[in-house]
Design a protein around this motif. Sequence first.
Motif, PDB file in Angstrom:
ATOM      1  N   PRO A  35      49.491  -8.773  25.978  1.00 59.69           N
ATOM      2  CA  PRO A  35      49.584 -10.194  26.369  1.00 59.69           C
ATOM      3  C   PRO A  35      48.934 -11.135  25.366  1.00 59.69           C
ATOM      4  O   PRO A  35      47.975 -10.770  24.678  1.00 59.69           O
ATOM      5  N   TRP A  36      49.453 -12.364  25.330  1.00 64.14           N
ATOM      6  CA  TRP A  36      48.784 -13.463  24.649  1.00 64.14           C
ATOM      7  C   TRP A  36      47.674 -13.970  25.564  1.00 64.14           C
ATOM      8  O   TRP A  36      47.758 -13.781  26.792  1.00 64.14           O
ATOM      9  N   PRO A  37      46.682 -14.674  25.021  1.00 64.83           N
ATOM     10  CA  PRO A  37      45.680 -15.297  25.907  1.00 64.83           C
ATOM     11  C   PRO A  37      46.340 -16.348  26.812  1.00 64.83           C
ATOM     12  O   PRO A  37      47.476 -16.772  26.555  1.00 64.83           O
ATOM     13  N   PRO A  38      45.628 -16.788  27.865  1.00 62.33           N
ATOM     14  CA  PRO A  38      46.208 -17.754  28.816  1.00 62.33           C
ATOM     15  C   PRO A  38      46.732 -19.012  28.130  1.00 62.33           C
ATOM     16  O   PRO A  38      46.160 -19.482  27.147  1.00 62.33           O
ATOM     17  N   GLN A  39      47.812 -19.545  28.699  1.00 64.82           N
ATOM     18  CA  GLN A  39      48.502 -20.693  28.118  1.00 64.82           C
ATOM     19  C   GLN A  39      47.931 -22.023  28.613  1.00 64.82           C
ATOM     20  O   GLN A  39      47.752 -22.232  29.816  1.00 64.82           O
ATOM     21  N   GLY A  40      47.660 -22.906  27.659  1.00 65.39           N
ATOM     22  CA  GLY A  40      47.185 -24.254  27.975  1.00 65.39           C
ATOM     23  C   GLY A  40      48.038 -25.286  27.252  1.00 65.39           C
ATOM     24  O   GLY A  40      48.966 -24.938  26.504  1.00 65.39           O
ATOM     25  N   PHE A  55      58.015 -32.217  22.744  1.00 64.97           N
ATOM     26  CA  PHE A  55      57.300 -31.001  23.144  1.00 64.97           C
ATOM     27  C   PHE A  55      57.915 -29.778  22.488  1.00 64.97           C
ATOM     28  O   PHE A  55      59.117 -29.535  22.596  1.00 64.97           O
ATOM     29  N   ARG A  56      57.089 -28.988  21.819  1.00 65.39           N
ATOM     30  CA  ARG A  56      57.570 -27.754  21.184  1.00 65.39           C
ATOM     31  C   ARG A  56      57.628 -26.630  22.229  1.00 65.39           C
ATOM     32  O   ARG A  56      56.634 -26.313  22.876  1.00 65.39           O
ATOM     33  N   SER A  57      58.821 -26.028  22.414  1.00 65.48           N
ATOM     34  CA  SER A  57      58.941 -24.942  23.392  1.00 65.48           C
ATOM     35  C   SER A  57      59.186 -23.621  22.666  1.00 65.48           C
ATOM     36  O   SER A  57      59.606 -23.608  21.505  1.00 65.48           O
ATOM     37  N   GLU A  83      59.824 -21.837  16.360  1.00 65.88           N
ATOM     38  CA  GLU A  83      59.057 -20.597  16.229  1.00 65.88           C
ATOM     39  C   GLU A  83      57.606 -20.916  15.861  1.00 65.88           C
ATOM     40  O   GLU A  83      57.356 -21.868  15.102  1.00 65.88           O
ATOM     41  N   ALA A  84      56.675 -20.091  16.344  1.00 63.06           N
ATOM     42  CA  ALA A  84      55.258 -20.303  16.044  1.00 63.06           C
ATOM     43  C   ALA A  84      55.015 -20.397  14.536  1.00 63.06           C
ATOM     44  O   ALA A  84      54.192 -21.189  14.079  1.00 63.06           O
ATOM     45  N   ALA A  85      55.753 -19.582  13.767  1.00 60.29           N
ATOM     46  CA  ALA A  85      55.552 -19.570  12.309  1.00 60.29           C
ATOM     47  C   ALA A  85      55.836 -20.934  11.679  1.00 60.29           C
ATOM     48  O   ALA A  85      55.385 -21.213  10.577  1.00 60.29           O
ATOM     49  N   VAL A 137      52.862 -25.973  24.926  1.00 61.08           N
ATOM     50  CA  VAL A 137      52.060 -25.094  25.771  1.00 61.08           C
ATOM     51  C   VAL A 137      51.946 -23.797  24.969  1.00 61.08           C
ATOM     52  O   VAL A 137      52.937 -23.289  24.435  1.00 61.08           O
ATOM     53  N   SER A 138      50.731 -23.279  24.823  1.00 58.28           N
ATOM     54  CA  SER A 138      50.534 -22.043  24.075  1.00 58.28           C
ATOM     55  C   SER A 138      49.094 -21.582  24.303  1.00 58.28           C
ATOM     56  O   SER A 138      48.356 -22.182  25.085  1.00 58.28           O
ATOM     57  N   SER A 139      48.713 -20.510  23.603  1.00 63.31           N
ATOM     58  CA  SER A 139      47.341 -20.015  23.710  1.00 63.31           C
ATOM     59  C   SER A 139      46.462 -20.699  22.671  1.00 63.31           C
ATOM     60  O   SER A 139      46.961 -21.273  21.692  1.00 63.31           O
ATOM     61  N   GLY A 140      45.145 -20.571  22.841  1.00 63.87           N
ATOM     62  CA  GLY A 140      44.221 -21.023  21.804  1.00 63.87           C
ATOM     63  C   GLY A 140      44.499 -20.276  20.518  1.00 63.87           C
ATOM     64  O   GLY A 140      44.346 -20.813  19.420  1.00 63.87           O
ATOM     65  N   SER A 141      44.934 -19.037  20.662  1.00 62.30           N
ATOM     66  CA  SER A 141      45.182 -18.185  19.501  1.00 62.30           C
ATOM     67  C   SER A 141      46.237 -18.775  18.558  1.00 62.30           C
ATOM     68  O   SER A 141      46.016 -18.857  17.345  1.00 62.30           O
ATOM     69  N   THR A 142      47.353 -19.217  19.104  1.00 63.38           N
ATOM     70  CA  THR A 142      48.416 -19.771  18.252  1.00 63.38           C
ATOM     71  C   THR A 142      47.984 -21.108  17.633  1.00 63.38           C
ATOM     72  O   THR A 142      48.238 -21.365  16.461  1.00 63.38           O
ATOM     73  N   GLY A 143      47.276 -21.932  18.401  1.00 61.46           N
ATOM     74  CA  GLY A 143      46.764 -23.191  17.842  1.00 61.46           C
ATOM     75  C   GLY A 143      45.801 -22.927  16.695  1.00 61.46           C
ATOM     76  O   GLY A 143      45.823 -23.613  15.675  1.00 61.46           O
TER      77      GLY A 143
HETATM   78  N1  PCA Z   1      51.818 -18.004  21.320  1.00 64.44           N
HETATM   79  C1  PCA Z   1      53.222 -17.844  21.096  1.00 64.44           C
HETATM   80  C2  PCA Z   1      53.777 -17.442  22.426  1.00 64.44           C
HETATM   81  C3  PCA Z   1      52.670 -17.574  23.389  1.00 64.44           C
HETATM   82  C4  PCA Z   1      51.482 -17.885  22.592  1.00 64.44           C
HETATM   83  O1  PCA Z   1      50.335 -17.963  23.024  1.00 64.44           O
HETATM   84  C5  PCA Z   1      53.859 -19.107  20.647  1.00 64.44           C
HETATM   85  O2  PCA Z   1      53.290 -20.196  20.827  1.00 64.44           O
HETATM   86  O3  PCA Z   1      54.978 -19.030  20.135  1.00 64.44           O
END
Ligand code: PCA
Length: 325
Positions: free
Chosen positions: A141-146, A164-166, A186-188, A203-209
Amino acid sequence: MKKINTLMAATVLAASAAMPAVAEKWDMPMAYSASNFHSATGAEFAKCVTTGTGGDIEIVTHPSGSLFKGADIKRAIQTGQAPIGERLLSGHQNENALFGFDSVPFLATSFDDSDKLWKAAKPTMEKVLADQNLTLLYAVPWPPQGLYFKNEVGSVADMKGIKFRSYNNATSRLAELTGMLPVTIEAAEISQAFATGVAESMVSSGSTGYDRKVWESLNYFYEVDAWLPRNYVMVNSDVWSGVSESSKNVIRGCAELAEYAGNWRSKEYTGFTLQGLRDGGMTVGPASDQMVSELKEIGVTMTNEWLEAAGDEGKAIVEAFKSMQ
Ligand code: PCA
């Protein structure tokens, strides 16, 4: 003469059985940046397989969508253009609603619940993937989404008209229901999208930000804990059936290790990356009570829509998950 032929055949057979398997190189496309924890986990998995099979199967990872873009990875593996790869499971929600089980808002909002939801959904996911010539190896899993924004937001009304980026159907639907304007990226590619104003929230995780240094363009992260979507590693089923039993055992062992390590990393990265966003200059904290309750209402709508679309199998996943509570 017949005897000699039989003898020769037996000798050839014995020789081929003793011959080492021909070494294979498996290119493994991945969608997220090399520094991301899923990519780091994938790189270790690849190394584990290469070492464990004595080089019979060498896996080479290609992060950042460099070999195939995120949206093309599953098809590439199904069609044998690549033997193995990693992708966001809910990215396939447009093919089959069942893939979106982990992006139903507020169904599973913690790592523990995400784990239970995965246990409830895994047999169905394995079956859906098997029907598409894919064998599931592991999922993390990714971390929780905010929610990320440029400006302060206190309610759903404040979101109206924001670009909004989906990243999947659920996130596009969330944008529609909050009056925002979804664009799938795409996240990239998000750093550029935010820098040029193509998008100004997500909406995404802290990790992707953190990975994409979004503090260069965005200022607020609201910890909503809406859901924890999953990445998974799949292998083409024809390729898989050609793998020797001993190499399969190695790959399964490495996959189990990767799933464990990836889960651990995901948890560790939650706090670490939120702190990284703060250090980058962002305001990070919980959403206002009003915003949370309005988002939960939207969550009810989206849950009902998903249950409707995912049919009996979807309902069975939710029921199995609830029975674990
Ligand atoms: N990062 C990915 C998917 C969920 C997340 O936390 C993204 O933003 O694409």
